[in-house]
Design a protein around this motif. Structure first.
Motif, PDB file in Angstrom:
ATOM      1  N   TYR A   6      20.579 -13.209 -39.058  1.00 27.97           N
ATOM      2  CA  TYR A   6      21.306 -12.209 -39.843  1.00 27.97           C
ATOM      3  C   TYR A   6      21.979 -11.190 -38.921  1.00 27.97           C
ATOM      4  CZ  TYR A   6      19.034 -13.884 -44.130  1.00 27.97           C
ATOM      5  OH  TYR A   6      18.615 -14.648 -45.194  1.00 27.97           O
ATOM      6  N   ARG A   7      21.275 -10.825 -37.851  1.00 27.04           N
ATOM      7  CA  ARG A   7      21.840  -9.862 -36.914  1.00 27.04           C
ATOM      8  C   ARG A   7      23.105 -10.417 -36.257  1.00 27.04           C
ATOM      9  NH1 ARG A   7      17.962  -9.646 -33.567  1.00 27.04           N
ATOM     10  NH2 ARG A   7      18.920 -10.984 -32.001  1.00 27.04           N
ATOM     11  N   THR A   8      23.060 -11.684 -35.880  1.00 26.89           N
ATOM     12  CA  THR A   8      24.232 -12.310 -35.253  1.00 26.89           C
ATOM     13  C   THR A   8      25.431 -12.302 -36.206  1.00 26.89           C
ATOM     14  OG1 THR A   8      22.817 -13.734 -33.890  1.00 26.89           O
ATOM     15  CG2 THR A   8      25.109 -14.443 -34.222  1.00 26.89           C
ATOM     16  N   VAL A   9      25.195 -12.688 -37.461  1.00 28.71           N
ATOM     17  CA  VAL A   9      26.280 -12.691 -38.452  1.00 28.71           C
ATOM     18  C   VAL A   9      26.805 -11.284 -38.690  1.00 28.71           C
ATOM     19  CG1 VAL A   9      26.839 -13.137 -40.881  1.00 28.71           C
ATOM     20  CG2 VAL A   9      25.462 -14.787 -39.591  1.00 28.71           C
ATOM     21  N   LEU A  10      25.903 -10.304 -38.764  1.00 35.22           N
ATOM     22  CA  LEU A  10      26.311  -8.924 -39.019  1.00 35.22           C
ATOM     23  C   LEU A  10      27.161  -8.374 -37.877  1.00 35.22           C
ATOM     24  CD1 LEU A  10      26.125  -6.438 -40.844  1.00 35.22           C
ATOM     25  CD2 LEU A  10      24.001  -5.813 -39.644  1.00 35.22           C
ATOM     26  N   ILE A  11      26.735  -8.640 -36.642  1.00 30.50           N
ATOM     27  CA  ILE A  11      27.507  -8.169 -35.482  1.00 30.50           C
ATOM     28  C   ILE A  11      28.885  -8.807 -35.477  1.00 30.50           C
ATOM     29  CG2 ILE A  11      27.642  -8.230 -32.961  1.00 30.50           C
ATOM     30  CD1 ILE A  11      24.591  -7.954 -32.913  1.00 30.50           C
ATOM     31  N   TYR A  12      28.940 -10.109 -35.751  1.00 35.64           N
ATOM     32  CA  TYR A  12      30.226 -10.804 -35.780  1.00 35.64           C
ATOM     33  C   TYR A  12      31.125 -10.222 -36.872  1.00 35.64           C
ATOM     34  CZ  TYR A  12      33.683 -14.504 -36.390  1.00 35.64           C
ATOM     35  OH  TYR A  12      34.850 -15.190 -36.503  1.00 35.64           O
ATOM     36  N   LEU A  13      30.554  -9.977 -38.056  1.00 39.90           N
ATOM     37  CA  LEU A  13      31.338  -9.445 -39.164  1.00 39.90           C
ATOM     38  C   LEU A  13      31.893  -8.058 -38.845  1.00 39.90           C
ATOM     39  CD1 LEU A  13      32.293  -9.844 -42.084  1.00 39.90           C
ATOM     40  CD2 LEU A  13      30.126  -8.833 -42.857  1.00 39.90           C
ATOM     41  N   ILE A  14      31.054  -7.191 -38.277  1.00 36.47           N
ATOM     42  CA  ILE A  14      31.508  -5.835 -37.917  1.00 36.47           C
ATOM     43  C   ILE A  14      32.606  -5.902 -36.870  1.00 36.47           C
ATOM     44  CG2 ILE A  14      30.803  -3.682 -36.801  1.00 36.47           C
ATOM     45  CD1 ILE A  14      28.061  -4.055 -38.124  1.00 36.47           C
ATOM     46  N   LEU A  43      49.810 -13.626 -30.702  1.00 41.15           N
ATOM     47  CA  LEU A  43      49.034 -13.395 -29.484  1.00 41.15           C
ATOM     48  C   LEU A  43      47.694 -12.740 -29.810  1.00 41.15           C
ATOM     49  CD1 LEU A  43      51.859 -12.120 -27.090  1.00 41.15           C
ATOM     50  CD2 LEU A  43      50.749 -14.368 -27.090  1.00 41.15           C
ATOM     51  N   LYS A  44      47.707 -11.839 -30.791  1.00 44.11           N
ATOM     52  CA  LYS A  44      46.483 -11.169 -31.199  1.00 44.11           C
ATOM     53  C   LYS A  44      45.469 -12.169 -31.769  1.00 44.11           C
ATOM     54  CE  LYS A  44      46.634  -8.399 -34.807  1.00 44.11           C
ATOM     55  NZ  LYS A  44      45.544  -8.801 -35.729  1.00 44.11           N
ATOM     56  N   GLY A  45      45.979 -13.172 -32.464  1.00 49.48           N
ATOM     57  CA  GLY A  45      45.094 -14.191 -33.004  1.00 49.48           C
ATOM     58  C   GLY A  45      44.395 -14.983 -31.909  1.00 49.48           C
ATOM     59  N   PHE A  46      45.171 -15.358 -30.859  1.00 51.88           N
ATOM     60  CA  PHE A  46      44.559 -16.066 -29.730  1.00 51.88           C
ATOM     61  C   PHE A  46      43.524 -15.185 -29.031  1.00 51.88           C
ATOM     62  CE2 PHE A  46      48.699 -18.466 -29.786  1.00 51.88           C
ATOM     63  CZ  PHE A  46      48.153 -19.672 -30.172  1.00 51.88           C
ATOM     64  N   ALA A  47      43.849 -13.907 -28.864  1.00 54.63           N
ATOM     65  CA  ALA A  47      42.920 -12.982 -28.224  1.00 54.63           C
ATOM     66  C   ALA A  47      41.637 -12.840 -29.049  1.00 54.63           C
ATOM     67  CB  ALA A  47      43.575 -11.617 -28.027  1.00 54.63           C
ATOM     68  N   PHE A  48      41.808 -12.828 -30.378  1.00 52.68           N
ATOM     69  CA  PHE A  48      40.636 -12.703 -31.257  1.00 52.68           C
ATOM     70  C   PHE A  48      39.709 -13.908 -31.101  1.00 52.68           C
ATOM     71  CE2 PHE A  48      38.619 -13.686 -35.349  1.00 52.68           C
ATOM     72  CZ  PHE A  48      37.865 -12.531 -35.535  1.00 52.68           C
ATOM     73  N   ALA A  53      34.638 -15.849 -29.288  1.00 53.05           N
ATOM     74  CA  ALA A  53      33.899 -16.926 -28.628  1.00 53.05           C
ATOM     75  C   ALA A  53      32.939 -16.361 -27.581  1.00 53.05           C
ATOM     76  CB  ALA A  53      34.868 -17.917 -27.986  1.00 53.05           C
ATOM     77  N   LEU A  54      33.436 -15.394 -26.801  1.00 49.81           N
ATOM     78  CA  LEU A  54      32.583 -14.747 -25.800  1.00 49.81           C
ATOM     79  C   LEU A  54      31.443 -13.972 -26.462  1.00 49.81           C
ATOM     80  CD1 LEU A  54      35.256 -13.452 -23.253  1.00 49.81           C
ATOM     81  CD2 LEU A  54      33.642 -15.334 -22.942  1.00 49.81           C
ATOM     82  N   LEU A  55      31.761 -13.290 -27.554  1.00 50.92           N
ATOM     83  CA  LEU A  55      30.736 -12.538 -28.273  1.00 50.92           C
ATOM     84  C   LEU A  55      29.641 -13.469 -28.795  1.00 50.92           C
ATOM     85  CD1 LEU A  55      29.692  -9.904 -29.582  1.00 50.92           C
ATOM     86  CD2 LEU A  55      31.140 -10.437 -31.566  1.00 50.92           C
ATOM     87  N   LEU A  56      30.050 -14.577 -29.432  1.00 53.77           N
ATOM     88  CA  LEU A  56      29.069 -15.527 -29.959  1.00 53.77           C
ATOM     89  C   LEU A  56      28.248 -16.159 -28.836  1.00 53.77           C
ATOM     90  CD1 LEU A  56      31.183 -17.267 -32.744  1.00 53.77           C
ATOM     91  CD2 LEU A  56      29.234 -15.729 -33.063  1.00 53.77           C
ATOM     92  N   LEU A  57      28.906 -16.435 -27.710  1.00 49.28           N
ATOM     93  CA  LEU A  57      28.177 -16.981 -26.569  1.00 49.28           C
ATOM     94  C   LEU A  57      27.077 -16.025 -26.126  1.00 49.28           C
ATOM     95  CD1 LEU A  57      27.778 -19.028 -24.262  1.00 49.28           C
ATOM     96  CD2 LEU A  57      29.552 -17.790 -22.985  1.00 49.28           C
TER      97      LEU A  57
END
Length: 270
Positions: A6-14, A43-48, A53-57
């Protein structure tokens, strides 16, 4: 406390919401033409994608590290429980002090000299520690009889490898370690028990342990015998190469005997 997933999903969502809100506001304030806004949004989409990906890693790796630490502590707890249980069994068998730990440490050293490492070495260590687990089902009148066993008593005694197999095979943690408790009384020439395996039919772990087990049985005092002199023990093991023992493993044992013997009193994974 929030569960890790849940914490991982919450951090990603925020992170995603903040990214969308602030990046859109920044693009709107810096660019005014539709063409430039479209180009920057792409370009913003690619950056996102790259940033998330780095955050999830990072988040997944942190969670996996925590899981591994918990698993390691659990494995250590299991091993300490086995150690305590086996030491109680040694007392029941009237074995000399730390018999099971001694043969385990020597077996691990011999296996290491044969190139075994990693999880396989751990499985061998647990199997050596549990080598006499099946004797829990043998009556004391037979197990600690001060004299030779008669024929009927030997029939019962020879059941202990099968008892050990049945005891361990339904415990997932111990399944990879069954070979030694079940097969260490097999002989290279096929005259052992309980299956009468011969040569390389006998699992490698059991072939390694058989040498250490016999060395210890002959070297130490038992209720039914006095210890043999060391030179006589080593001569017997040499003579039994190709009969009782794997001759290649006997050679490694004898070539490295001082190191293997010293391992009996050295700290190890057990």
């Amino acid at each position: 406390m929030i569960k890790p997933y849940y914490r991982t999903v919450l951090i990603y969502l925020i992170f995603a919401l903040l990214w969308i809100y602030f990046s859109d506001a920044l693009v709107s304030s810096l660019f005014h033409s539709a063409e430039m806004i479209t180009r920057v949004q792409n370009l913003k989409g690619f950056a996102f994608v790259g940033c998330t990906a780095l955050l999830l890693l990072f988040l997944i790796r942190a969670d996996l590290n925590r899981i591994e630490q918990v698993s390691q502590k659990l494995r250590q707890s299991y091993d300490q429980t086995l150690k305590g249980w086996v030491q109680v069994m040694d007392i029941r068998h009237k074995e000399t002090g730390e018999h099971s730990l001694r043969v385990t440490r020597m077996t691990v050293r011999l296996a290491g000299l044969l190139g075994i490492e990693g999880d396989e070495l751990t499985y061998i260590a647990r199997g050596a520690l549990m080598h006499d687990a099946g004797k829990v089902g043998i009556p004391d009148a037979i197990l600690i009889k001060p004299g030779p066993l008669d024929q009927d008593e030997w029939v019962i005694m020879k059941e202990h490898p099968v008892i050990a197999r049945d005891l361990m095979r339904d415990i997932e943690f111990l399944q990879p370690s069954i070979d030694i408790p079940y097969c260490h009384h097999e002989r290279w020439n096929g005259t052992g028990y309980p299956q009468g395996l011969a040569g390389e039919q006998i699992p490698l772990a059991a072939r390694i342990f058989a040498i250490i087990d016999v060395w210890d049985a002959l070297s130490e005092h038992r209720v039914y015998k006095q210890p043999w002199p060391e030179d006589q023990v080593l001569l017997y093991i040499r003579e039994q190469a190709g009969i009782h023992f794997d001759p290649g493993i006997v050679e490694v044992f004898l070539d490295n005997y001082p190191e293997i013997k010293a391992a009996a009193k050295q700290p190890s994974i057990f």
